[in-house]
Design an enzyme around this catalytic site. Structure first.
Site, PDB file in Angstrom:
ATOM      1  N   THR A  23       0.817  -1.212   0.000  1.00  0.00           N
ATOM      2  CA  THR A  23       0.000   0.000   0.000  1.00  0.00           C
ATOM      3  C   THR A  23       0.849   1.260   0.000  1.00  0.00           C
ATOM      4  O   THR A  23       0.490   2.271  -0.610  1.00  0.00           O
ATOM      5  CB  THR A  23      -0.944  -0.027   1.226  1.00  0.00           C
ATOM      6  OG1 THR A  23      -1.839  -1.119   1.050  1.00  0.00           O
ATOM      7  CG2 THR A  23      -1.734   1.252   1.387  1.00  0.00           C
ATOM      8  N   SER A  59       1.887  -7.637  -0.880  1.00  0.00           N
ATOM      9  CA  SER A  59       2.776  -8.486  -0.080  1.00  0.00           C
ATOM     10  C   SER A  59       2.326  -9.940  -0.059  1.00  0.00           C
ATOM     11  O   SER A  59       3.112 -10.833   0.255  1.00  0.00           O
ATOM     12  CB  SER A  59       2.927  -7.944   1.337  1.00  0.00           C
ATOM     13  OG  SER A  59       1.728  -8.057   2.059  1.00  0.00           O
ATOM     14  N   THR A  76       1.572  -4.535   4.212  1.00  0.00           N
ATOM     15  CA  THR A  76       1.425  -4.918   5.612  1.00  0.00           C
ATOM     16  C   THR A  76       0.808  -6.306   5.790  1.00  0.00           C
ATOM     17  O   THR A  76       0.912  -6.887   6.865  1.00  0.00           O
ATOM     18  CB  THR A  76       0.540  -3.902   6.360  1.00  0.00           C
ATOM     19  OG1 THR A  76      -0.759  -3.888   5.760  1.00  0.00           O
ATOM     20  CG2 THR A  76       1.142  -2.512   6.345  1.00  0.00           C
ATOM     21  N   ASP A  77       0.174  -6.833   4.724  1.00  0.00           N
ATOM     22  CA  ASP A  77      -0.577  -8.092   4.895  1.00  0.00           C
ATOM     23  C   ASP A  77       0.285  -9.244   5.403  1.00  0.00           C
ATOM     24  O   ASP A  77      -0.189 -10.086   6.167  1.00  0.00           O
ATOM     25  CB  ASP A  77      -1.230  -8.514   3.565  1.00  0.00           C
ATOM     26  CG  ASP A  77      -2.430  -7.645   3.205  1.00  0.00           C
ATOM     27  OD1 ASP A  77      -2.877  -6.865   4.062  1.00  0.00           O
ATOM     28  OD2 ASP A  77      -2.909  -7.756   2.062  1.00  0.00           O
TER      29      ASP A  77
END
Ligand code: ASP
Length: 339
Positions: free
Chosen positions: A18, A63, A95-96
């Protein structure tokens, strides 16, 4: 020129996510990772005051498209940057999967210099975009002597987390990253780094570079689970499995025989689906309890959640093909996390 010479050198590796996502206007609509490392760094001119920043674009992907192999290779590049004069490294990514990738770096990078992973919960075009502030905070931590010898850190929302403890706990909150077992190690205030505690040094993992990685499954149990998925694993191409059981490390009594059979085929690690706390060892005695399973040869994930236990099991099995040596290594690392 002479001023910049006295500034620390920080290398930023960018992988997408993101923090790198914009809407190109083409269909289907929605933001996608398009910004390079140089683009991301250029959005924060204030970095010039803190460090001489070099950016290296490794990937521009969500990610979820990264692999363990990608991060093993990144660990080599990070180590190389640190041995070639960088004072610290920052990794930007989605961030996932950050709680997994940061833990891989924590296990593999051998350097006392700071390695800081960051990203954004909101893309650069949104009103509440957090990527620039997170990058500024990450570079600040990477330049701080307080961050030496803490392993890999995750910095978002002005909080400093140890990679070994951090989890993404919310879909969209700016405060999505939390460390349920330990809390954040510290925070940033007015640009100052504050460390409230330090982590113990992690026992080392050995070498996994340039080796085919052992593939490890992760299975979460649910109410009434009869073990049909777990039963299939023996005939699939896995080298090990992590089972996220109930509470302190429990499975339904009717799964015990299936798990015992699987232990004969591959290492089986038990973690808790609660995602926090340390697995029990000597409390419950019923079939399918933690005592029962450990006595049948199941390994304990200790304080690690299922995602991190899967990473660790894969890396120790890659490094140590003998099951007993892999177990020793696995246990020495899990027990080095909390002394
Ligand atoms: N889907 C994004 C990713 O992990 C989410 C994020 O970066 O926050 O790539």
């Amino acid at each position: 020129m002479s001023a910049s010479k006295s500034l620390p050198k920080i290398v930023v590796f960018s992988l997408g996510g993101t923090i790198a996502s914009t809407d190109s206007g083409s269909t289907p609509r929605g933001v996608t990772p398009q910004l390079s490392g140089a683009d991301i760094v250029a959005t924060v001119p204030q970095l010039d005051r803190l460090a001489v920043v070099e950016s290296i674009s490794v990937r521009q992907v969500p990610s979820g498209d990264l692999t363990v192999e990608d991060i093993v290779e990144l660990s080599r590049q990070v180590e190389q940057a640190l041995t070639s004069g960088a004072d610290g490294v920052v990794v930007t990514q989605g961030t996932d999967t950050m709680e997994e990738t940061a833990f891989i770096l924590d296990l593999l990078v051998r350097s006392e210099r700071p390695v800081v992973v960051t990203g954004a919960m909101r893309s650069p075009g949104s009103l509440s975009a957090d990527g620039a502030a997170n990058l500024m905070a990450a570079v600040t931590v990477a330049t701080s002597s307080a961050a030496l010898a803490l392993g890999t850190l995750v910095v978002l929302n002005d909080e400093i987390h140890a990679a070994r403890f951090v989890r993404k706990t919310n879909v969209s909150s700016l405060a999505a990253f939390q460390s349920p077992n330990a809390g954040p190690l510290g925070w940033l205030v007015e640009g100052r780094v504050r460390l409230a505690m330090r982590v113990a040094p992690l026992a080392s993992i050995g070498s996994v570079l340039h080796r085919p990685l052992a593939s490890v499954a992760l299975v979460k149990l649910s109410l009434g689970d009869e073990g049909r998925i777990v039963r299939c694993l023996a005939s699939m191409d896995y080298s090990g499995v992590v089972i996220e059981g109930f509470g302190g490390g429990h499975v339904p009594a009717k799964m015990v025989a299936v798990i015992e059979e699987l232990v004969g085929v591959m290492p089986v690690v038990l973690a808790s689906r609660t995602g926090s706390g340390e697995l029990l060892r000597e409390t419950y005695g019923y079939p399918g309890s933690e005592r029962d399973l450990l006595a049948r040869g199941v390994w304990s994930a200790g304080v690690l959640d299922g995602l991190k236990a899967r990473i660790l099991l894969s890396l120790v099995l890659t490094d140590q093909p003998s099951r007993s040596q892999a177990r020793d290594r696995f246990e020495s690392i899990t027990s080095s996390i909390a002394l």
